[in-house]
Enzyme design. Structure first.
Site, mmCIF file in Angstrom:
data_model
loop_
_atom_site.group_PDB
_atom_site.id
_atom_site.type_symbol
_atom_site.label_atom_id
_atom_site.label_comp_id
_atom_site.label_asym_id
_atom_site.label_seq_id
_atom_site.Cartn_x
_atom_site.Cartn_y
_atom_site.Cartn_z
ATOM 1 N N ASP A 176 1.553 6.484 -8.239
ATOM 2 C CA ASP A 176 0.713 5.932 -7.172
ATOM 3 C C ASP A 176 -0.751 6.362 -7.295
ATOM 4 O O ASP A 176 -1.446 6.550 -6.292
ATOM 5 C CB ASP A 176 1.263 6.319 -5.781
ATOM 6 N N HIS B 14 2.997 -1.337 -7.550
ATOM 7 C CA HIS B 14 1.592 -1.379 -7.969
ATOM 8 C C HIS B 14 0.841 -2.350 -7.055
ATOM 9 O O HIS B 14 1.173 -3.528 -6.992
ATOM 10 C CB HIS B 14 1.485 -1.812 -9.435
ATOM 11 N N THR B 15 -0.154 -1.815 -6.368
ATOM 12 C CA THR B 15 -0.881 -2.629 -5.400
ATOM 13 C C THR B 15 -2.202 -3.086 -5.992
ATOM 14 O O THR B 15 -2.942 -2.282 -6.563
ATOM 15 C CB THR B 15 -1.188 -1.794 -4.133
ATOM 16 N N THR C 289 14.138 6.228 -5.527
ATOM 17 C CA THR C 289 13.796 5.008 -4.787
ATOM 18 C C THR C 289 15.052 4.175 -4.500
ATOM 19 O O THR C 289 14.949 3.123 -3.886
ATOM 20 C CB THR C 289 12.815 4.154 -5.607
ATOM 21 N N ARG D 194 7.934 5.397 2.280
ATOM 22 C CA ARG D 194 8.021 6.818 2.639
ATOM 23 C C ARG D 194 6.626 7.443 2.699
ATOM 24 O O ARG D 194 5.781 7.128 1.859
ATOM 25 C CB ARG D 194 8.828 7.587 1.589
ATOM 26 N N ARG E 283 3.885 9.826 1.677
ATOM 27 C CA ARG E 283 3.750 10.619 0.443
ATOM 28 C C ARG E 283 3.326 12.044 0.806
ATOM 29 O O ARG E 283 2.557 12.248 1.745
ATOM 30 C CB ARG E 283 2.713 9.981 -0.485
ATOM 31 N N LEU F 228 -11.619 8.128 -4.623
ATOM 32 C CA LEU F 228 -12.646 9.147 -4.370
ATOM 33 C C LEU F 228 -13.153 9.039 -2.933
ATOM 34 O O LEU F 228 -13.491 10.048 -2.300
ATOM 35 C CB LEU F 228 -13.795 8.940 -5.374
ATOM 36 N N ASP F 229 -13.177 7.820 -2.397
ATOM 37 C CA ASP F 229 -13.667 7.583 -1.033
ATOM 38 C C ASP F 229 -12.847 8.345 0.013
ATOM 39 O O ASP F 229 -13.370 8.689 1.074
ATOM 40 C CB ASP F 229 -13.614 6.077 -0.707
#
Ligand code: GDP
Ligand code: IMO
Ligand code: MG
Length: 447
Positions: free
Chosen positions: A16, A44-45, A141, A317, A319, A346-347
């Site tokens: 992720d 994967h988003t 999973t 779930r 994380r 990073l944001d």
């Protein structure tokens, strides 16, 4: 032998990290996007102009038209899941005609009894842990990944995508498999409705028939593509620290999800890869069980979880969250042969007064090491040694170049590059394609 011009994208932590976003981005520079490991345990988003796509089995390159996508022989395929993913992507206006998607006839099939076995074993092991035994449940999973790869290694009871195309072959195999599986599931305490080989063979033959036009010999297809000077992009699923051989065993997945899985999972020699981009989340997360030395169970971890929306793409779930473990990332970059890094999310770190890196571990006997400990029992004993660096106050999600980043954020990137010994190619400041900074050979990329 063809060498060069192909890229691998691989996660350097426990998954992720944002691999989907980077694969989607780099798809523009490649012709063929290839999955080589894992199955629908991956989530994967990709976000394009505010539209969010969650991909599990389809390579993230499917969202870029005119790209060929390959599900290699190293992947374990749940045909029902694959068909539903194809349908849901097509419903959103992206056509997946044969030729755009190739599925290896040698990829192993996730059958319903694999998923039942996965869930049942987890329940039994979690129960044993609740009664005070060692916790050997992995927090999988429950997508049937382990049992399917176990059948592959076991050989005799395995079913591959090509087998789905011949109902008689499938039926003969399932007669034996179902009889054995029935007893195994019962031994795990599962109340199974009797497995019916005839019904299962008919059902999975029908699923195979619907995928028939996609199923092919992907090994020749990939070598042909290289012969035509096509550029390949390998999409790692899961991540290096979940690799069956090189991760935090036994709390890992069941495939070689480091780049070392590419040759066996595709039938291509490693020499075709000339660029490996290691994907690093700017902090740490982990889903499921297993040691995570930099986990923060207090306010900082909770704050990272909320700012980073750290809830699983596949299972929903929450994380586990914590700080960046540079020892772990340097190990993964070494194992994977990374030539550059992409630092993601990073944001999420904006607004912390101070940020922490783990740069070494202290062991119970007082010794200090800056080498990763892939054995779960030893890693569980490691106490992180922290390096604290200043944070930055302002939000950075609209930054478009390194010049827009606060100097503390650039220093944070510089420290990662210096410790890992690998330049930073990309910094990501939001989920959208547009929220991506290509780092010049200046700030953040010095080694
Ligand atoms: P993958 O499994 O490595 O592809 O990563 P996931 O898609 O499971 O998780 C990464 C999450 O972070 C997704 O929801 C992404 O949309 C999101 N994401 C990716 N890059 C960034 C980023 O730079 N900033 C923020 N805030 N979110 C990001
Ligand atoms: P992506 O590709 C995060 C973890 C599970 C569990 C362990 C074994 O989205 O980064 P499995 O179902 O594979 O037998 O589970 O591995 N895991 C992942 N965690 N991201 C993933 O994939 C993962 N794939 C597997 O949570 O701890
Ligand atoms: Mg994911």
């Amino acid at each position: 032998m063809h060498t060069g011009s192909s890229t691998a994208v691989v996660g350097l932590q426990w998954g992720d990290e944002g691999k989907g976003k980077i694969v989607d981005l780099l798809a523009a520079e490649h012709d063929v996007i290839v999955r080589y490991n894992g199955g629908a345990n991956a989530g994967h988003t990709v976000v394009i102009d505010g539209e969010r796509y969650a991909l599990h089995l389809l390579p993230s390159g499917i969202l870029s038209s005119e790209r060929t996508c390959v599900i290699g022989n190293g992947v374990v395929v749940d045909p029902r899941q694959l068909l539903s993913e194809i349908e849901s992507i097509e419903a959103r206006g992206i056509t997946i005609q044969p030729g755009r998607l190739l599925v290896s006839d040698r990829a192993h099939v996730v059958m319903p009894y694999h998923k039942e076995h996965d869930a049942a074993l987890e329940t039994v092991l979690a129960g044993a842990a609740d009664r005070g035994d060692e916790n050997l449940s992995i927090g999988t999973t429950k997508r049937g990944i382990g049992p399917t790869y176990a059948d592959k290694i076991h050989r005799s009871l395995a079913i591959r995508m090509g087998d789905l195309l011949d109902e008689a072959v499938l039926r003969r195999r399932l007669d034996i498999v179902c009889a054995i599986r029935q007893r195994e599931l019962e031994a795990l305490g599962v109340e199974v409705t009797p497995l019916d080989p005839a019904a299962l063979a008919a059902e999975y033959h029908t699923l195979g028939a619907r995928l028939r036009d996609f199923i092919t010999d992907t090994v020749y297809a990939l070598h042909d593509a290289l012969g035509e000077n096509k550029r390949l992009l390998f999409e790692g699923a899961n991540a290096c620290l979940l690799d069956i051989d090189h991760g935090t065993f036994p709390y890992v997945t069941s495939s070689n999800c480091s780049t070392l899985g590419i040759p066996p999972g595709t039938g291509l020699p490693g020499s075709v890869i000339d660029r490996t981009v290691g994907i690093v989340k700017a902090y740490g997360t982990r889903v499921g069980e297993g040691p995570f030395p930099t986990e923060d169970l207090g306010e900082d971890g909770a704050r990272i979880r909320e700012r980073g929306h750290e809830y699983g793409t596949t299972t929903g779930r929450p994380r586990r969250c914590g700080w960046l473990d540079l020892v772990a990332v340097r190990y993964s970059a070494m194992v994977c042969g990374c030539t550059s890094l992409a630092v993601m999310l990073l944001d999420v770190l904006s607004g912390f007064d101070e940020l922490k890196f783990c740069t070494a571990y202290r062991m119970p006997d007082g010794t200090v090491t800056d080498r990763f400990l892939p054995d779960a029992r030893r890693l569980a004993q490691a106490e992180p040694i922290w390096e604290t660096v200043p944070g930055w106050a302002d939000e950075i999600d609209s930054a478009v170049s390194a010049d827009d980043l606060p100097h503390q954020a650039l220093a944070y990137l510089d420290r990662i590059a210096a410790f890992v010994g690998c330049p930073i190619e990309i910094a990501s400041v939001g989920p959208d394609r547009k929220q991506t900074i290509r780092m010049a050979q200046s700030a953040g990329s010095r080694v």
